[in-house]
Design a protein around this motif. Sequence first.
Motif, PDB file in Angstrom:
ATOM      1  N   ALA A   1       0.831  -1.211   0.000  1.00  0.00           N
ATOM      2  CA  ALA A   1       0.000   0.000   0.000  1.00  0.00           C
ATOM      3  C   ALA A   1       0.858   1.251   0.000  1.00  0.00           C
ATOM      4  O   ALA A   1       0.508   2.266  -0.624  1.00  0.00           O
ATOM      5  CB  ALA A   1      -0.921  -0.002   1.221  1.00  0.00           C
ATOM      6  N   GLU A   2       2.006   1.180   0.692  1.00  0.00           N
ATOM      7  CA  GLU A   2       2.952   2.317   0.689  1.00  0.00           C
ATOM      8  C   GLU A   2       3.499   2.529  -0.726  1.00  0.00           C
ATOM      9  O   GLU A   2       3.658   3.677  -1.176  1.00  0.00           O
ATOM     10  CB  GLU A   2       4.100   2.035   1.658  1.00  0.00           C
ATOM     11  N   ARG A   3       3.751   1.421  -1.414  1.00  0.00           N
ATOM     12  CA  ARG A   3       4.262   1.528  -2.781  1.00  0.00           C
ATOM     13  C   ARG A   3       3.192   2.115  -3.705  1.00  0.00           C
ATOM     14  O   ARG A   3       3.484   2.970  -4.552  1.00  0.00           O
ATOM     15  CB  ARG A   3       4.709   0.151  -3.269  1.00  0.00           C
ATOM     16  N   GLU A   4       1.958   1.642  -3.544  1.00  0.00           N
ATOM     17  CA  GLU A   4       0.864   2.113  -4.405  1.00  0.00           C
ATOM     18  C   GLU A   4       0.530   3.588  -4.181  1.00  0.00           C
ATOM     19  O   GLU A   4       0.171   4.313  -5.112  1.00  0.00           O
ATOM     20  CB  GLU A   4      -0.383   1.259  -4.157  1.00  0.00           C
ATOM     21  N   SER A   5       0.653   4.056  -2.945  1.00  0.00           N
ATOM     22  CA  SER A   5       0.330   5.458  -2.642  1.00  0.00           C
ATOM     23  C   SER A   5       1.496   6.401  -2.889  1.00  0.00           C
ATOM     24  O   SER A   5       1.331   7.625  -2.839  1.00  0.00           O
ATOM     25  CB  SER A   5      -0.121   5.584  -1.183  1.00  0.00           C
ATOM     26  N   GLY A   6       2.681   5.842  -3.124  1.00  0.00           N
ATOM     27  CA  GLY A   6       3.857   6.663  -3.381  1.00  0.00           C
ATOM     28  C   GLY A   6       4.611   7.080  -2.144  1.00  0.00           C
ATOM     29  O   GLY A   6       5.646   7.765  -2.235  1.00  0.00           O
ATOM     30  N   THR A   7       4.140   6.675  -0.953  1.00  0.00           N
ATOM     31  CA  THR A   7       4.824   7.055   0.290  1.00  0.00           C
ATOM     32  C   THR A   7       6.052   6.193   0.570  1.00  0.00           C
ATOM     33  O   THR A   7       6.877   6.559   1.402  1.00  0.00           O
ATOM     34  CB  THR A   7       3.863   6.932   1.479  1.00  0.00           C
TER      35      THR A   7
END
Length: 482
Positions: A153-159
């Motif tokens: 999810a961090e990868r998908e959101s760019g964070t």
Amino acid sequence: MSNIISTIAKQTFKAAFSNKATLALTILLGLSLCMATYVGWQNFKTQQSQRLHYKELVREQWLAKPDKHPHRMAHYGYLAFREKHELSFFDFGIESFAGVSIFLEAHKQNTVNFSEAGFANGMLRFGEISVAMVLQLLVPLLIFFLGYNSISAERESGTLKILLCQNVSWKQLLWGKTLGIIGVCLSIFIPLILLTILLWASLSHWHISTDSGMRLLLLVLSYTIYFFVIAAITVLVSAFARSSKSALITLLACWIGFMVIMPRITQAVGVKIHPSPAKIAFADAIDTDISKQGDSHNPNDSHYAAIKDSLLNAYRVDDVKKLPFNYGGYIMAEGEKITSEIYSKHQKELNKTFEKQNSLTTAAGFLNLYLSIKNISMALTASDFKTFVDFQNQAEAYRYSLAQKMNKLQIDKISNIAPGEAEKPLAISRTNWAQQPDFNYRFDQLNVIMGKELLAISALICWLLAAILMLQYANRWIKTIS
């Protein structure tokens, strides 16, 4: 633990409980554990009280028998009961499918009967809810739900890139996420441990032995390792996955494959490679071997006729009635020795076959974490197949001792001569029955269990080391797909 890892772990923990769905699942799982604990506690109290009640009744009936011939008492027999370990309420293992009592009599070795499954309705085939079942099967699902998107999810959101640019290393991120998820699991597990200790002490009547205490300690440690490895695998899958969806599908596929399909396949393969004989074939093989050795109840049997001739020659008499001991008791003792050796030989071979079948499942623990924790849990709670076999062995040793003691009483105290001519009676005092101690099953000590479960313990340790190494060095491979 560095401040960064601690911060990530705390954030993961808080984020989990801030999610209403996660909070609901956690509460539901906690309630399931409480219910499983209560069911196990009630199950233990009910079954153990029944077994102890009938155990006392059998003893009273044995002592109440009047004066009679000792061989009649040998055939009257004794009923031995398999008591439950106080930790068996935690993990039922094979308890419901293994017999609870065995009838012990002279010249014959019976099977263990009266399993709970034999008296249960069809619902038992769907499994029983126990604390171990919830911890082994349902807690991993909670961990998957908590961690499947922990990094994806961090990868998908760019964070994710922002975190990595702020001097957060992959190792710190992986460890922080894993420990955060473990924190959520322990928030359920720790209250359960306290409840388990309370119930366990209650079932032990507050007389807690060192051995049982060490069993519980190792049980808690084993499940903690189990949760840690599952959490580490979940975070690593999330780190390697391209999306949260693919991570969740991968984890659910692993759960079905490793916890539902593989255990049944390994058991089926074990049975196929090491087939065991049918019950009729097993009994027939024993009867065939015994018939080759002769029949102690047949005075014309060649084997026992030879024994008779040797005794007459040794004591220089022409009739067994002139022997200084009871000839019938001597023959019965000899026959008991022979039949017991034959039975024990066949039973040991059968148990070795079962052990070979189970060894495949145990070895598969190196490929399947669930199998290793399952074997360890059953062994520590004395609800495994090896404990059942140990009960059989102790019961057989008691049966043999009882039969030979009755034979010895017949040899020493019963006359060879007909009533009216005998110096010795044809019946002996009931006080002799009291000299036979009651049957009390003794559980193996922890050091013995550790030796028997060395393979399963080694598998669990290997999984732990592999999880630690992956958390430490997975960054070398993750970078290539980021």
